[in-house]
Design an enzyme around this catalytic site. Sequence first.
Site, mmCIF file in Angstrom:
data_model
loop_
_atom_site.group_PDB
_atom_site.id
_atom_site.type_symbol
_atom_site.label_atom_id
_atom_site.label_comp_id
_atom_site.label_asym_id
_atom_site.label_seq_id
_atom_site.Cartn_x
_atom_site.Cartn_y
_atom_site.Cartn_z
ATOM 1 N N ASP A 161 -49.810 31.958 -17.609
ATOM 2 C CA ASP A 161 -49.546 32.878 -18.731
ATOM 3 C C ASP A 161 -50.748 33.041 -19.642
ATOM 4 O OD1 ASP A 161 -46.056 31.895 -19.099
ATOM 5 O OD2 ASP A 161 -47.077 33.209 -17.675
ATOM 6 N N LYS A 214 -41.539 30.752 -27.031
ATOM 7 C CA LYS A 214 -40.631 31.738 -26.413
ATOM 8 C C LYS A 214 -39.921 31.128 -25.214
ATOM 9 C CE LYS A 214 -42.094 34.907 -23.233
ATOM 10 N NZ LYS A 214 -41.272 35.014 -22.037
ATOM 11 N N ASN A 215 -40.682 30.469 -24.334
ATOM 12 C CA ASN A 215 -40.085 30.028 -23.066
ATOM 13 C C ASN A 215 -39.200 28.798 -23.216
ATOM 14 O OD1 ASN A 215 -41.129 32.250 -21.868
ATOM 15 N ND2 ASN A 215 -42.860 31.205 -20.922
ATOM 16 N N ARG A 230 -40.071 38.586 -7.502
ATOM 17 C CA ARG A 230 -39.675 37.437 -8.334
ATOM 18 C C ARG A 230 -38.282 36.986 -7.900
ATOM 19 N NH1 ARG A 230 -41.414 37.985 -14.585
ATOM 20 N NH2 ARG A 230 -40.978 35.751 -14.495
ATOM 21 N N PRO A 231 -38.204 36.386 -6.698
ATOM 22 C CA PRO A 231 -36.884 36.002 -6.168
ATOM 23 C C PRO A 231 -36.274 34.836 -6.958
ATOM 24 C CG PRO A 231 -38.634 35.163 -4.762
ATOM 25 C CD PRO A 231 -39.306 35.996 -5.812
ATOM 26 N N ILE A 232 -34.979 34.619 -6.748
ATOM 27 C CA ILE A 232 -34.324 33.451 -7.374
ATOM 28 C C ILE A 232 -33.650 32.594 -6.301
ATOM 29 C CG2 ILE A 232 -34.004 34.520 -9.645
ATOM 30 C CD1 ILE A 232 -31.036 34.940 -8.849
ATOM 31 N N ASP A 233 -34.224 32.616 -5.103
ATOM 32 C CA ASP A 233 -33.621 31.851 -3.999
ATOM 33 C C ASP A 233 -33.531 30.357 -4.296
ATOM 34 O OD1 ASP A 233 -36.580 32.352 -3.663
ATOM 35 O OD2 ASP A 233 -36.323 30.733 -2.219
ATOM 36 N N GLN A 234 -34.497 29.829 -5.056
ATOM 37 C CA GLN A 234 -34.451 28.392 -5.364
ATOM 38 C C GLN A 234 -33.382 28.074 -6.406
ATOM 39 O OE1 GLN A 234 -36.612 26.039 -3.610
ATOM 40 N NE2 GLN A 234 -36.375 27.932 -2.459
ATOM 41 N N CYS A 262 -41.470 40.480 -16.364
ATOM 42 C CA CYS A 262 -42.776 41.112 -16.117
ATOM 43 C C CYS A 262 -42.974 41.337 -14.616
ATOM 44 C CB CYS A 262 -43.891 40.221 -16.646
ATOM 45 S SG CYS A 262 -43.841 40.037 -18.428
ATOM 46 N N ARG A 265 -36.267 38.241 -17.780
ATOM 47 C CA ARG A 265 -36.205 37.162 -16.799
ATOM 48 C C ARG A 265 -35.208 36.096 -17.219
ATOM 49 N NH1 ARG A 265 -36.991 36.665 -11.609
ATOM 50 N NH2 ARG A 265 -37.280 34.521 -10.979
ATOM 51 N N ARG A 280 -42.150 41.318 -27.001
ATOM 52 C CA ARG A 280 -41.212 40.392 -26.340
ATOM 53 C C ARG A 280 -41.618 38.939 -26.588
ATOM 54 N NH1 ARG A 280 -40.777 40.788 -20.472
ATOM 55 N NH2 ARG A 280 -39.580 38.928 -20.997
HETATM 56 C C1 EPZ Z 1 -41.445 31.393 -15.987
HETATM 57 O O1 EPZ Z 1 -41.108 32.441 -15.083
HETATM 58 C C2 EPZ Z 1 -41.973 32.060 -17.248
HETATM 59 N N1 EPZ Z 1 -40.930 32.895 -17.828
HETATM 60 C C3 EPZ Z 1 -43.200 32.904 -16.913
HETATM 61 O O2 EPZ Z 1 -43.747 33.330 -18.162
HETATM 62 C C4 EPZ Z 1 -44.266 32.039 -16.225
HETATM 63 O O3 EPZ Z 1 -45.307 32.877 -15.771
HETATM 64 C C5 EPZ Z 1 -43.666 31.266 -15.058
HETATM 65 O O4 EPZ Z 1 -42.486 30.551 -15.452
HETATM 66 C C6 EPZ Z 1 -44.653 30.245 -14.493
HETATM 67 O O5 EPZ Z 1 -45.000 29.334 -15.518
HETATM 68 C C7 EPZ Z 1 -40.034 32.296 -18.618
HETATM 69 O O6 EPZ Z 1 -40.075 31.103 -18.845
HETATM 70 C C8 EPZ Z 1 -38.987 33.216 -19.225
HETATM 71 P P1 EPZ Z 1 -41.289 30.433 -11.657
HETATM 72 P P2 EPZ Z 1 -40.264 32.077 -13.741
HETATM 73 O O7 EPZ Z 1 -39.901 30.342 -11.196
HETATM 74 O O8 EPZ Z 1 -39.320 30.988 -14.045
HETATM 75 C C9 EPZ Z 1 -41.707 31.727 -7.062
HETATM 76 C C10 EPZ Z 1 -44.381 34.779 -19.857
HETATM 77 O O9 EPZ Z 1 -45.432 35.424 -19.924
HETATM 78 N N2 EPZ Z 1 -40.247 31.551 -7.010
HETATM 79 O O10 EPZ Z 1 -41.966 29.203 -12.171
HETATM 80 O O11 EPZ Z 1 -39.726 33.349 -13.210
HETATM 81 C C11 EPZ Z 1 -42.124 32.884 -7.979
HETATM 82 O O12 EPZ Z 1 -42.087 34.105 -7.280
HETATM 83 C C12 EPZ Z 1 -43.645 34.704 -18.552
HETATM 84 O O13 EPZ Z 1 -43.900 34.111 -20.801
HETATM 85 C C13 EPZ Z 1 -39.581 31.789 -5.811
HETATM 86 O O14 EPZ Z 1 -40.175 32.153 -4.799
HETATM 87 O O15 EPZ Z 1 -41.413 31.560 -12.791
HETATM 88 C C14 EPZ Z 1 -43.516 32.467 -8.388
HETATM 89 O O16 EPZ Z 1 -44.430 32.825 -7.375
HETATM 90 C C15 EPZ Z 1 -44.212 35.654 -17.512
HETATM 91 N N3 EPZ Z 1 -38.236 31.607 -5.766
HETATM 92 C C16 EPZ Z 1 -43.424 30.941 -8.470
HETATM 93 O O17 EPZ Z 1 -42.287 30.575 -7.677
HETATM 94 C C17 EPZ Z 1 -37.526 31.193 -6.869
HETATM 95 O O18 EPZ Z 1 -36.293 31.022 -6.760
HETATM 96 C C18 EPZ Z 1 -43.240 30.396 -9.879
HETATM 97 O O19 EPZ Z 1 -42.155 31.088 -10.476
HETATM 98 C C19 EPZ Z 1 -38.214 30.959 -8.075
HETATM 99 C C20 EPZ Z 1 -39.575 31.136 -8.119
#
Ligand code: EPZ
Length: 420
Positions: A305, A22-23, A122-126, A117, A93, A397
């Site tokens: 996950d 999926k991812n 779940r910010p996107i600042d990065q 989820c 997402r 999903r």
């Molecule tokens: C991806 O989410 C996956 N989703 C998630 O899987 C998975 O849990 C996660 O990566 C971690 O492996 C998809 O691939 C669609 P992150 P993502 O950015 O990209 C913080 C599932 O079950 N962060 O790696 O949203 C964030 O809050 C789903 O398949 C910031 O602070 O996760 C978290 O604490 C659920 N700012 C950490 O980083 C940002 O700009 C990791 O988040 C981005 C992230």
Amino acid sequence: MDKFVINGGKALSGTVRISGAKNAAVAILPAVLLADSPCIVENLPDISDVATLINALRRLGATVDVINKSTVKIDPRPANSFVVDKEMAEGMRASCYFLGALLGRCNHARVAPPGGCNFGERPIDQHIMGFRALGAQVKDSPDLVEAHADELRGCSVRLKMVSVGATINIMLAAVKAHGFTVINNAACEPHIVDLAIFLNSMGANITGAGTSTIKISGVETLHGTTYRIIPDQIEAGTYMVAAAATNGNVLIDNVTPRHLKSIIDTLVDAGADVSVFDESVRVKMTERPRCCNVLALPHPKFPTDMQPQITTLLSVATGVSTVTDGVWDDRFRYVEQLAKMGANVQVNGKTAIITGVDRLGPAKVKAVDLRAGAAMIIAGLMANGTTEVENTIYIDRGYENVAEKLQMLGADIKRVPVTE
Ligand code: EPZ
């Protein structure tokens, strides 16, 4: 809305075939917009997230021909919009990947804020930091994110934390930027590597994917390709845990064993017997799980996950186990559903302390998110009696034909419509 009705207490046995990841799929489908000719994507999982993205690609103007259940041919050339509205994003997402893909395609993207989820913030600042470093102006408001650049130029960025989404989005925006981009502290998940290989098959120049430093030399154009998505690491892990949790004996087929190492190691710690073959793993469990301590961290460590699923297995382990989620601040909301089945789990911040009970009991529970929903199904398979798992919409999903696959393993599980 539907629910799963499970008559548990039976050991799973037989073979289950794992679908595409999926991812990886949700990153590769938006990435097709970067090509100047059609792409054929194979081994797509038949899940609602994929359907949502295909619909969004069509609404952007791309043509999508369904070749078969797991293969589509996408021609991005007719795409004539850079707007992904709330309805197209459907609160998932991965809709945020259209930011990087559309920015890379036409220097402009306007996307409804991503959903996904609910694990807390779940910010996107990065993601935004990366786009700005590449020369884009980004407006981030509560109802949309807009990114625009006269020209994208290569840059060097360092992620504040390991972020799968930010790594993917910056890759998508950088592959056709002018010059050289380095992403430091990049995520190393299998789906990051899959996206890089997909993009390179289109003519991109990406090295280092799978390490914490990804290097991208921008190219003028990307051409179409035919690409087969990797097997789903988390779907495979979910069935591995289900096999162990029911004292079963299951062959999980069509997997990439090296993606499963941390899951295999953890199940062996918990007392499972795991055999590894070229493209499959067999999981056998003949006794009550042993307690152990699990720390979920970015790949190659134990995947977050898989956190709800392993917590469910350990809920009937001997002794006291701990599961710590080092990625998400609030991913234990499902514990109250497990408690309805008799589990004894105390959550202290990012750590769950699990005192093993002899057996879970049947109950009516809800899926609170995608992977928690899978964990509730596992709990229902473990419990003697009838368990009902509501909110199958979450589970659909990310899991293709989950009831059918489990029925093939001997589970008594049915999907039943919920009448209001
Ligand atoms: C991806 O989410 C996956 N989703 C998630 O899987 C998975 O849990 C996660 O990566 C971690 O492996 C998809 O691939 C669609 P992150 P993502 O950015 O990209 C913080 C599932 O079950 N962060 O790696 O949203 C964030 O809050 C789903 O398949 C910031 O602070 O996760 C978290 O604490 C659920 N700012 C950490 O980083 C940002 O700009 C990791 O988040 C981005 C992230």
